[in-house]
Design a protein around this motif. Structure first.
Motif, short mmCIF file in Angstrom:
data_model
loop_
_atom_site.label_atom_id
_atom_site.label_comp_id
_atom_site.label_asym_id
_atom_site.label_seq_id
_atom_site.Cartn_x
_atom_site.Cartn_y
_atom_site.Cartn_z
N ARG A 35 0.82 -1.21 0.00
CA ARG A 35 0.00 0.00 0.00
C ARG A 35 0.85 1.26 0.00
O ARG A 35 0.42 2.30 -0.50
N PHE A 36 2.04 1.17 0.57
CA PHE A 36 2.93 2.32 0.53
C PHE A 36 3.27 2.68 -0.91
O PHE A 36 3.21 3.85 -1.32
N ALA A 37 3.65 1.66 -1.68
CA ALA A 37 4.01 1.91 -3.07
C ALA A 37 2.79 2.40 -3.86
O ALA A 37 2.91 3.28 -4.72
N GLU A 38 1.62 1.82 -3.59
CA GLU A 38 0.42 2.22 -4.31
C GLU A 38 0.08 3.70 -4.08
O GLU A 38 -0.25 4.43 -5.01
N VAL A 39 0.17 4.12 -2.83
CA VAL A 39 -0.20 5.49 -2.50
C VAL A 39 0.87 6.47 -2.96
O VAL A 39 0.58 7.50 -3.58
N LEU A 40 2.14 6.15 -2.68
CA LEU A 40 3.22 7.09 -2.97
C LEU A 40 3.52 7.21 -4.46
O LEU A 40 4.16 8.18 -4.88
N SER A 41 3.08 6.24 -5.25
CA SER A 41 3.38 6.29 -6.68
C SER A 41 2.33 7.05 -7.49
O SER A 41 2.52 7.27 -8.69
N THR A 42 1.24 7.45 -6.87
CA THR A 42 0.19 8.14 -7.62
C THR A 42 0.59 9.60 -7.86
O THR A 42 1.21 10.24 -7.00
N PRO A 43 0.24 10.15 -9.00
CA PRO A 43 0.57 11.57 -9.28
C PRO A 43 -0.05 12.53 -8.28
O PRO A 43 0.56 13.56 -7.95
N ASP A 44 -1.26 12.22 -7.79
CA ASP A 44 -1.90 13.12 -6.83
C ASP A 44 -1.08 13.23 -5.55
O ASP A 44 -0.91 14.32 -5.00
N THR A 45 -0.59 12.09 -5.06
CA THR A 45 0.22 12.10 -3.84
C THR A 45 1.51 12.88 -4.05
O THR A 45 1.92 13.67 -3.19
N ALA A 46 2.15 12.66 -5.19
CA ALA A 46 3.39 13.40 -5.48
C ALA A 46 3.13 14.90 -5.51
O ALA A 46 3.94 15.70 -5.00
N GLY A 47 2.00 15.30 -6.09
CA GLY A 47 1.66 16.72 -6.14
C GLY A 47 1.41 17.30 -4.76
O GLY A 47 1.82 18.43 -4.46
N ILE A 48 0.75 16.53 -3.90
CA ILE A 48 0.47 16.99 -2.53
C ILE A 48 1.76 17.12 -1.74
O ILE A 48 1.96 18.11 -1.01
N ILE A 49 2.64 16.14 -1.86
CA ILE A 49 3.93 16.21 -1.17
C ILE A 49 4.73 17.41 -1.65
O ILE A 49 5.32 18.15 -0.84
N TRP A 50 4.75 17.61 -2.97
CA TRP A 50 5.49 18.74 -3.52
C TRP A 50 4.92 20.06 -3.02
O TRP A 50 5.66 20.95 -2.61
N PHE A 51 3.58 20.22 -3.04
CA PHE A 51 2.99 21.47 -2.58
C PHE A 51 3.24 21.67 -1.09
O PHE A 51 3.51 22.80 -0.65
N THR A 52 3.15 20.61 -0.29
CA THR A 52 3.42 20.73 1.14
C THR A 52 4.82 21.25 1.39
O THR A 52 5.03 22.18 2.19
N LEU A 53 5.81 20.66 0.71
CA LEU A 53 7.19 21.09 0.88
C LEU A 53 7.40 22.50 0.32
O LEU A 53 8.05 23.34 0.96
N TRP A 54 6.84 22.75 -0.86
CA TRP A 54 7.07 24.05 -1.52
C TRP A 54 6.47 25.19 -0.73
O TRP A 54 7.12 26.20 -0.49
N GLN A 55 5.21 25.05 -0.30
CA GLN A 55 4.57 26.15 0.43
C GLN A 55 5.22 26.34 1.80
O GLN A 55 5.30 27.49 2.28
N ALA A 56 5.69 25.27 2.42
CA ALA A 56 6.37 25.40 3.72
C ALA A 56 7.69 26.15 3.56
O ALA A 56 8.03 27.03 4.36
N ALA A 57 8.45 25.79 2.51
CA ALA A 57 9.72 26.47 2.27
C ALA A 57 9.49 27.94 1.90
O ALA A 57 10.19 28.84 2.41
N ALA A 58 8.51 28.20 1.04
CA ALA A 58 8.22 29.58 0.64
C ALA A 58 7.70 30.40 1.82
O ALA A 58 8.09 31.57 2.00
N SER A 59 6.84 29.81 2.64
CA SER A 59 6.32 30.51 3.81
C SER A 59 7.45 30.83 4.79
O SER A 59 7.48 31.92 5.38
N THR A 60 8.37 29.89 4.97
CA THR A 60 9.49 30.10 5.89
C THR A 60 10.39 31.23 5.40
O THR A 60 10.77 32.12 6.17
N LEU A 61 10.74 31.20 4.11
CA LEU A 61 11.60 32.24 3.55
C LEU A 61 10.93 33.61 3.64
O LEU A 61 11.55 34.61 4.04
#
Length: 538
Positions: A35-61
């Protein structure tokens, strides 16, 4: 002394979280790692992870860029109203994220101030989220970096200038290296808070933007997809644990830096046109970025259909109709929140006080590990905790699913870390010889604590109680799952009202948010008075 805190965290944190994660990753008694591979390999999950990291980094800066000049102003300048202004800039940090989202919705959203004046709307873009995060975390940088900056001797930088270094070169070579650990610690804290952002993104992000925390909520509450929610929870948990580890390392670095520099009364009135310009520019930033959203929140709560007045506040007392999301008048959420927060504060003081007392008297790897464990509720998905309460605490001997105590228990989990962090330094400063002298004179352990420890830590206890009350009052992520329909809390009631169309629902949400803001602000101002009116305990 550790029995009560250990039992509390085992029963009301470890058990519910492991139960909800296990429900998602185990089926028919078997572990399903695929299930880890199933969830982490989906494009939606990758987009959510990217937005979480991106907005956190941008907010911090963005927070660092805006707040560091403010940290300098509070550290180096003396001006009228400084203590009051310090409390004002801290108000946003103790506000519930739902209120922060409501304030920026009133400023940037449809029908908001910018929309009315210039037809500008930012609620459908990421800028509203970033600005709300700066609003929320401005005080973290000012308190963390400004606190250290005020203790640095300015004569070191002045000596470098006498030796030929320019003003910027002297700052870069002398002050910046001393400030670096504090800046890093502040950046990590801001990143942690924005990485786990829920209420702000839930209200301002809409359907387009979602952090891991928001997606966990959607998968759990809307789709009942527990496997996906469990994988995302473990992913967030691992990221937060890594961040807390880095944060602990930077705190140790910061403590070492403080021992290497002297403390000097460096604050003074601004000198010259440049310093006065800097002070006034920061006052303008505080007015626009921190005060204006709160003023707009109050203004929108008073802007009724027939002009300014208390129409939306009076509507809070109206009984629900057939189309309402409430089964009781929304105003009951005020009394519910105050009652729940009071009980949660008592629980947090008992559990956190016992934990702080044990940690203050003992050391070793186990106690250091338990100290870190106490911080985990701040970084673990509150949504997971809340839904875990429903899953795990529904059978004897812990059949609490229909009990009112479930809400204060969840809120106390967030309050305990604040109690520990507030009381631990003071308890460690108490001289053991005072306790030993009381024991020699025949005092029992309880009387020794009452006669020796309590008078010395009374003010810290009051400050801890205030913080626990404020954060319990604003807890939303877990409470949204477990608050009963006939006993909503203020944040839950605000979210429900904002989720429905109509001017009346919007106005009532603004009114409830204003009430919650006022209660939190009064609590914080009382804490600031306790902190500044010291008599030697701290």
């Amino acid at each position: 002394m550790l029995v009560v805190p250990l039992a509390f965290f085992a029963l009301f944190f470890g058990y519910p979280v492991s139960a909800i994660v296990g429900r998602g990753l185990f089926e028919d008694g078997r572990w399903h790692p695929a299930r880890f591979a199933e969830v982490l390999s989906t494009p939606d999950t990758a987009g959510i992870i990217w937005f979480t990291l991106w907005q956190a980094a941008a907010s911090t800066l963005l927070t660092l860029l805006i707040a560091l000049p403010g940290a300098y102003v509070f550290a180096r300048f003396e001006f009228p109203g400084k203590q009051l202004l310090r409390a004002v800039v801290t108000v946003p940090f103790v506000l519930p994220t739902v209120v922060v989202g409501s304030a920026f919705l009133g400023l940037l959203g449809r029908g908001g101030l910018l929309d009315d004046l210039w037809g500008v709307r930012l609620d459908s873009g990421v800028w509203a989220i970033l600005l709300a995060h700066v609003f929320f975390n401005y005080a973290v940088v000012v308190r963390t970096v400004g606190g250290l900056w005020s203790q640095l001797d300015p004569r070191q930088e002045e000596a470098a200038q006498v030796l030929g270094a320019g003003r910027f070169a002297a700052w870069r070579r002398v002050t910046l290296p001393a400030l670096a650990p504090a800046v890093a610690a502040a950046a990590l804290m801001v990143f942690l808070f924005t990485f786990t952002s829920f209420g702000v993104v839930q209200i301002l992000g809409g359907a387009r933007y979602a952090t891991l925390e928001v997606e966990i909520y959607r998968q759990t509450a809307q789709f009942l997809d527990l496997p996906t929610a469990a994988v995302l929870t473990l992913l967030q948990f691992a990221a937060v644990a890594a961040l807390l580890g880095v944060h602990a390392w930077t705190v140790r670095r910061r403590e070492s830096a403080l021992r290497l520099v002297g403390s000097a009364g460096a604050a003074r009135r601004p000198r010259g046109r440049a310093q006065w310009a800097l002070l006034w520019s920061q006052l303008a930033v505080i007015a626009v970025l921190l005060v204006l959203p709160l003023v707009v929140l109050v203004e929108r709560s008073l802007a009724g259909p027939d002009g300014y007045g208390l129409a939306f506040y009076r509507a809070l007392r109206s009984p629900p109709d057939a189309t309402s999301t409430f089964v009781v008048p929304p105003v009951t959420a005020v009394a519910n929140s105050l009652g729940y927060a009071a009980v949660a504060t008592v629980i947090a003081l008992v559990v956190g006080g016992l934990a702080a007392a044990a940690l203050a008297r003992r050391g070793g790897g186990f106690f250091r590990g338990f100290d870190a464990l106490l911080m985990l509720p701040l970084g673990t998905s509150a949504v997971t905790v809340g839904f875990g309460f429903l899953i795990a605490l529904d059978a004897p001997p812990l059949d609490l699913r229909s009990s009112w105590i479930l809400v204060p228990l969840a809120q106390a989990l967030v309050g305990v870390p604040f109690v520990v962090r507030t009381m631990l330094p003071v308890l460690r400063a108490v001289d053991d010889r005072l306790r030993e002298a009381a024991t020699v004179l025949g005092a029992s352990p309880l009387r020794a604590w009452r006669e020796v420890d309590l008078p010395l830590v009374r003010r810290a206890l009051l400050v801890a109680a205030g913080f626990a009350f404020a954060v319990s009052l604003g807890e939303f992520g877990a409470t949204v799952f477990i608050a009963r329909a006939d006993s909503p809390t203020l944040p839950v009631a605000v979210e429900r009202l904002l989720g429905r169309a109509g001017e009346l629902n919007y106005g009532q949400a603004m009114a409830l948010s204003t009430v919650l803001m006022v209660v939190c602000a009064v609590t914080l101002l009382a804490l600031e008075r306790l902190r500044t009116d010291r008599s030697g305990e701290f």
